[in-house]
Motif scaffolding. Structure first.
Motif: not given
Length: 249
Positions: A167-194
């Protein structure tokens, strides 16, 4: 011929005419976009029919209903509101208009789809000069600290093979992936499409995320999590930081 009851996509498409008939009869609606997984031909047993409807006037609303046993969700907006959402960088809306299909045609809808495709393309690749995609936003010191805290909380659970680690690892992964999309200048997508999005843009990040999600034990899951986090934090060391003082009322 009736839809194949064993084919969820066929069931969704069979309900499409009835859904469109209800849309046509909705006061104010003059165009509609079919979007979401079913519009991409990826519908499953848990999918619904998603639409963005353009409406005349000054109101926007959301509707949910069921046709032929299929759930339907419709977002009703004036065209100018959709453009405002584009301008605000709402990646999910941009993605839907970029990848959706015309359900009820109108020139306003065609223009919005063309704008969305240009915006989506600008945010789906390395950002060229004067591109219209979202500006890259590096992880803030506060965001970095929050992500590191989650990663270290997960590490403590992994060390003792606590079942809560997933549970905690997935919560941290959610933060990491969203931060990666923002840092690269990519439009965010739903988690199903990560995973498919990362596979195209950053294959190693996709491998890290897949390894985290499929790891057989907490140790392997934690290793994948830390590799994913480092892609946006640079390392796992704590740094000085904090918020600005705020006046207490």
């Amino acid at each position: 011929m009736p839809a194949d009851p064993t084919d969820p996509q066929a069931q969704l498409e069979a309900a499409l005419p009835a859904a469109l008939d209800r849309l046509r009869r909705t006061p104010g609606v003059y165009a509609a976009l079919w979007c979401g997984s079913a519009a991409r031909g990826e519908g499953n047993a848990h999918s619904d029919l998603d639409f963005h409807a353009l409406v005349r006037g000054d109101h926007r609303w959301r509707a949910n209903y069921v046709v032929q046993g299929v759930p339907v969700e419709v977002f009703h907006n004036p065209a100018r509101k959709v453009r405002a959402m584009f301008a605000a960088g709402q990646g999910d809306t941009i993605g839907m208009f970029a990848e959706g299909r015309v359900a009820l045609p109108h020139p306003d809808l065609e223009a919005l789809m063309a704008e969305a495709r240009a915006l989506h393309a600008a945010g789906a690749a390395p950002r060229p000069l004067h591109a219209a995609g979202p500006a890259p936003r590096p992880l803030s010191p506060q965001g970095r600290f929050r992500l590191l805290e989650e990663v270290m909380d997960a590490r403590a659970l992994a060390d003792r093979h606590d079942p809560l680690h997933v549970l905690i690892a997935c919560r941290a992964a959610h933060l990491a992936v969203e931060a990666l999309f923002e840092a690269r200048g990519w439009w965010k997508v739903k988690a199903q499409r990560w995973l498919p999005e990362l596979t195209e843009r950053d294959p190693q990040a996709a491998r890290d995320l897949h390894a985290l999600l499929s790891a057989p034990d907490p140790t392997a899951r934690q290793t994948a999590l830390e590799a994913l986090a480092v892609r946006v934090t640079g390392d796992l060391t704590y740094q000085e930081g904090g918020s600005e003082p705020q006046l207490v009322n």
